[in-house]
Design a protein around this motif. Structure first.
Motif, PDB file in Angstrom:
ATOM      1  N   GLU A 100       0.963  -1.567   0.110  1.00 55.01           N
ATOM      2  CA  GLU A 100       0.438  -0.081  -0.134  1.00 55.01           C
ATOM      3  C   GLU A 100       1.242   0.870   0.201  1.00 55.01           C
ATOM      4  N   ALA A 101       1.844   0.993   0.438  1.00 50.89           N
ATOM      5  CA  ALA A 101       3.099   2.589   0.570  1.00 50.89           C
ATOM      6  C   ALA A 101       3.769   2.172  -0.483  1.00 50.89           C
ATOM      7  N   GLU A 102       3.699   1.181  -1.472  1.00 54.51           N
ATOM      8  CA  GLU A 102       3.968   1.534  -3.057  1.00 54.51           C
ATOM      9  C   GLU A 102       3.254   2.078  -3.622  1.00 54.51           C
ATOM     10  N   LYS A 103       1.582   2.008  -3.104  1.00 57.20           N
ATOM     11  CA  LYS A 103       0.563   1.723  -4.064  1.00 57.20           C
ATOM     12  C   LYS A 103       0.607   1.059  -5.279  1.00 57.20           C
ATOM     13  N   GLU A 107      -1.912  -5.257  -5.053  1.00 52.38           N
ATOM     14  CA  GLU A 107      -1.436  -6.386  -4.182  1.00 52.38           C
ATOM     15  C   GLU A 107      -1.474  -6.169  -2.743  1.00 52.38           C
ATOM     16  N   ALA A 108      -1.365  -4.696  -2.350  1.00 53.19           N
ATOM     17  CA  ALA A 108      -1.810  -4.483  -1.399  1.00 53.19           C
ATOM     18  C   ALA A 108      -3.154  -5.839  -0.306  1.00 53.19           C
ATOM     19  N   GLY A 137     -10.413  -1.852   3.917  1.00 53.78           N
ATOM     20  CA  GLY A 137     -10.871  -0.840   3.664  1.00 53.78           C
ATOM     21  C   GLY A 137     -10.412   0.481   2.919  1.00 53.78           C
ATOM     22  N   SER A 138      -9.032   1.032   3.665  1.00 49.96           N
ATOM     23  CA  SER A 138      -8.555   1.333   3.366  1.00 49.96           C
ATOM     24  C   SER A 138      -7.723   1.534   1.629  1.00 49.96           C
ATOM     25  N   VAL A 139      -7.838   0.024   1.294  1.00 44.32           N
ATOM     26  CA  VAL A 139      -7.538   0.183  -0.086  1.00 44.32           C
ATOM     27  C   VAL A 139      -8.295  -0.183  -0.551  1.00 44.32           C
ATOM     28  N   LEU A 140      -9.313  -0.377  -0.573  1.00 44.36           N
ATOM     29  CA  LEU A 140     -10.047  -0.203  -0.969  1.00 44.36           C
ATOM     30  C   LEU A 140     -10.689   0.664  -2.014  1.00 44.36           C
ATOM     31  N   SER A 141     -10.824   1.370  -1.062  1.00 52.14           N
ATOM     32  CA  SER A 141     -10.799   3.492  -1.199  1.00 52.14           C
ATOM     33  C   SER A 141     -10.273   3.587  -2.197  1.00 52.14           C
ATOM     34  N   LYS A 142      -9.088   3.771  -2.330  1.00 56.02           N
ATOM     35  CA  LYS A 142      -7.741   4.408  -3.156  1.00 56.02           C
ATOM     36  C   LYS A 142      -8.354   3.312  -4.619  1.00 56.02           C
ATOM     37  N   LEU A 143      -8.423   1.964  -4.542  1.00 56.19           N
ATOM     38  CA  LEU A 143      -9.254   1.524  -5.734  1.00 56.19           C
ATOM     39  C   LEU A 143     -10.506   1.596  -6.758  1.00 56.19           C
ATOM     40  N   GLY A 376      -4.284   8.504 -10.880  1.00 57.38           N
ATOM     41  CA  GLY A 376      -3.560   7.083 -10.479  1.00 57.38           C
ATOM     42  C   GLY A 376      -4.746   6.272  -9.930  1.00 57.38           C
ATOM     43  N   ALA A 377      -4.475   5.167  -9.782  1.00 63.49           N
ATOM     44  CA  ALA A 377      -5.370   4.181  -8.560  1.00 63.49           C
ATOM     45  C   ALA A 377      -6.421   4.795  -8.169  1.00 63.49           C
ATOM     46  N   TYR A 378      -6.370   5.950  -7.257  1.00 63.17           N
ATOM     47  CA  TYR A 378      -7.067   6.337  -6.409  1.00 63.17           C
ATOM     48  C   TYR A 378      -7.614   7.860  -6.438  1.00 63.17           C
ATOM     49  N   ARG A 379      -8.083   8.403  -8.620  1.00 62.83           N
ATOM     50  CA  ARG A 379      -8.184   9.121  -8.685  1.00 62.83           C
ATOM     51  C   ARG A 379      -8.973   9.096 -10.072  1.00 62.83           C
ATOM     52  N   THR A 380      -8.859   8.111 -10.035  1.00 62.44           N
ATOM     53  CA  THR A 380      -9.328   7.703 -11.499  1.00 62.44           C
ATOM     54  C   THR A 380     -10.680   7.809 -11.064  1.00 62.44           C
ATOM     55  N   GLU A 381     -11.661   7.228 -10.346  1.00 62.36           N
ATOM     56  CA  GLU A 381     -12.715   8.033  -9.713  1.00 62.36           C
ATOM     57  C   GLU A 381     -13.211   9.268  -9.891  1.00 62.36           C
ATOM     58  N   TYR A 382     -12.140  10.176 -10.067  1.00 62.92           N
ATOM     59  CA  TYR A 382     -12.484  11.663 -10.446  1.00 62.92           C
ATOM     60  C   TYR A 382     -12.385  12.063 -11.564  1.00 62.92           C
TER      61      TYR A 382
END
Length: 523
Positions: A100-103, A107-108, A137-143, A376-382
């Motif tokens: 997750e730290a590696e974004k 994999e996380a 939940g943190s990772v799922l939100s970033k995806l 990126g992964a966290y921003r694609t939905e925006y």
């Protein structure tokens, strides 16, 4: 507003046997928990020199490597430990935090799920079950998988994990979905548990800003300087922080922070600072210097980082970061002034682009941006993609101009070959780095259509009519006269999470046609 994972777990590296190496290992764990990384490393290495297949020491060295910033080494060590102890849930958990730290969120996600699958009752016995669900939940939100993320975050709380990070993560998710009443409850609960949680303060502040609750929001946003940098302030100026009072006879340095769009937005408050008297020096991104200097001639504008101020070499009496100006001057909706633009583009460049545009095609001219350069992964939905644009491209009688500052050749080619639109662009115009040209070109547009990027901020600061499309609904309490309070020329068109971009873009297409018709009627 990112949600965050809980830190690495040390519980899985405690050796419960009573051997000499076990005693060494457990001493290393105590050193690690105390933050004595180097001494812990030496003890783990001592163990591995005697037994290179000691699972606990390999796991421990993996955590040491992670804490030293050597994440690839940490992954290698933990996977070696996992070969020796397959299905170890705590190794899987810590691998998840590293990925997750590696974004590397996919994999996380895999490793957090493995942890839950392998851990069972062991996780609950160690009090880790809720923590892993928080991380999941943190990772799922970033995806962008928000529904699943909410399920995991709620499970974290149901497991009795009442720690501020879990509360903050859940509140952040609810706020992003427009469930502000619930979000505010969990943010406040998080701050009851830990009044010093920078992450909770920062995210709560951002959520309150989106609700138009300016007065309550700004004090929380002051935590941004540490919340976004692992608890360490981004900048350290020796001067006293300005409190907004008049300062005749004194010198003030306003210094840059956050991104280009934020600098442009907060620059709207430079005149408020000038009005308080004294000498004002403005620090900003180098590519904004000449534009800001022309727009605010009463100040001296310098490129960031301006070390003479930060190191106290050039004498200043007071200092203030751009973002703090909001707390001083924008405490309520009425404090936002009506304006038709406060940035002044280079008139010669404006004339040049008007001529170029006339040669490229007839007006009206619609400037188009479809995504952020940071997507990126966290921003694609925006953000949308060029593939979402055909609804807009079907509007005839307008000339589309590229304002996407990092448009890829394949995107421009797709617009031309698949949608029949040759987006106007020039190879000698660098929209990302030559912001004077970007400002001049944007000022020539009859309409700008963009997501929430520096492109829409630039358009709003120039007073150009703008439609900004958003991924989530914005509450009515945010707006002033139905428009963005920062930029009166900017209107928002928002979709719901479950909707595709095509729905909101169809509404924008209808508005584009109306604007086209109004302009045609005037001419």
């Amino acid at each position: 507003m990112p949600v965050t994972t809980s830190g690495l777990s040390y519980s899985g590296i405690v050796d419960t046997s009573r051997s000499r190496l076990a005693n060494l290992n457990n001493e290393a764990v105590r050193l690690l928990e105390a933050g004595n990384i180097e001494q812990a490393r030496k003890l783990f290495m001592q163990i591995l020199n005697e037994n290179e297949e000691d699972v606990y020491a390999l796991h421990g060295m993996g955590i040491v490597a992670r804490e030293m910033g050597r994440r690839p080494v940490a992954i290698e060590l933990m996977k070696k430990a996992l070969e020796l102890d397959p299905r170890n849930p705590m190794i899987a958990s810590n691998l998840g935090t590293i990925y997750e730290a590696e974004k590397n969120y996919e994999e996380a996600l895999t490793w957090y799920k493995n942890c839950l699958k392998w851990g069972g009752k062991e996780l609950k016995a160690r009090g880790q079950f809720g923590i892993i669900h928080n991380n999941l939940g943190s990772v799922l939100s970033k995806l962008g998988r928000r529904t699943e993320a909410l399920v995991s975050l709620r499970k974290a709380l149901e497991a009795g994990v009442e720690f501020p990070e879990a509360m903050t993560n859940l509140a952040t998710m609810l706020g992003d979905l427009g469930e502000f009443k619930q979000a505010n409850y969990y943010f406040r609960r998080a701050l009851e548990l830990d009044p010093e949680s920078a992450h909770a303060h920062h995210n709560f502040g951002q959520s309150l800003l989106r609700q138009g609750n300016w007065e309550e929001a700004w004090p929380h946003t002051e935590w941004r300087m540490v919340a976004t940098n692992n608890g360490v302030p981004w900048r350290k100026f020796p001067q006293a922080l300005w409190n907004g009072n008049p300062f005749q006879g004194a010198r003030l340095i306003l210094y840059a922070e956050q991104g280009i769009g934020d600098e442009i937005r907060f620059a709207s408050m430079i005149p408020d600072a000038i009005a308080r008297g004294g000498e004002v020096v403005v620090e900003c991104a180098p590519r904004l210097v000449s534009l800001f200097q022309r727009s605010f001639p009463q100040t001296r504008v310098v490129p960031a980082p301006y070390w003479p101020a930060e190191e106290g070499v050039e004498p200043f009496d007071i200092a203030c970061p751009f973002g703090t100006l909001g707390r001083l001057f924008r405490g309520n909706r009425e404090a936002f002034p009506d304006h038709s633009g406060y940035l002044v583009p280079d008139p010669e460049l404006v004339d040049l682009f008007r001529k170029r545009l006339e040669a490229a095609g007839p007006g009206p001219y619609v400037g188009l941006c479809w995504r952020s350069g940071l997507a990126g992964a966290y921003r694609t939905e925006y953000y949308s993609t060029i593939e979402d644009m055909p609804t807009l491209f079907k509007v005839d009688g307008v000339t589309f101009v590229n304002l996407q500052y990092d448009a890829r050749p394949e995107e421009l080619e797709l617009a031309r070959s698949s949608f029949g639109v040759d987006l106007v662009h020039w190879d000698d115009v660098d929209l990302k780095n030559e912001l004077e040209k970007a400002a001049a070109l944007t000022s020539c547009m009859d309409l700008v259509v963009s997501p929430a990027t520096s492109v829409s901020a630039m358009a709003g600061a120039l007073g150009t009519e703008t439609i900004e499309f958003r991924p989530f609904p914005v509450p009515e309490t945010y707006f002033k006269n139905g428009r963005c309070p920062w930029f009166p020329s900017v209107r928002y068109f928002a979709k719901r999470q479950s909707e595709k971009w095509s729905k909101v873009l169809r509404k924008i297409a209808v508005e584009m046609e109306a604007i086209r018709d109004r302009i045609s009627a005037r001419t």
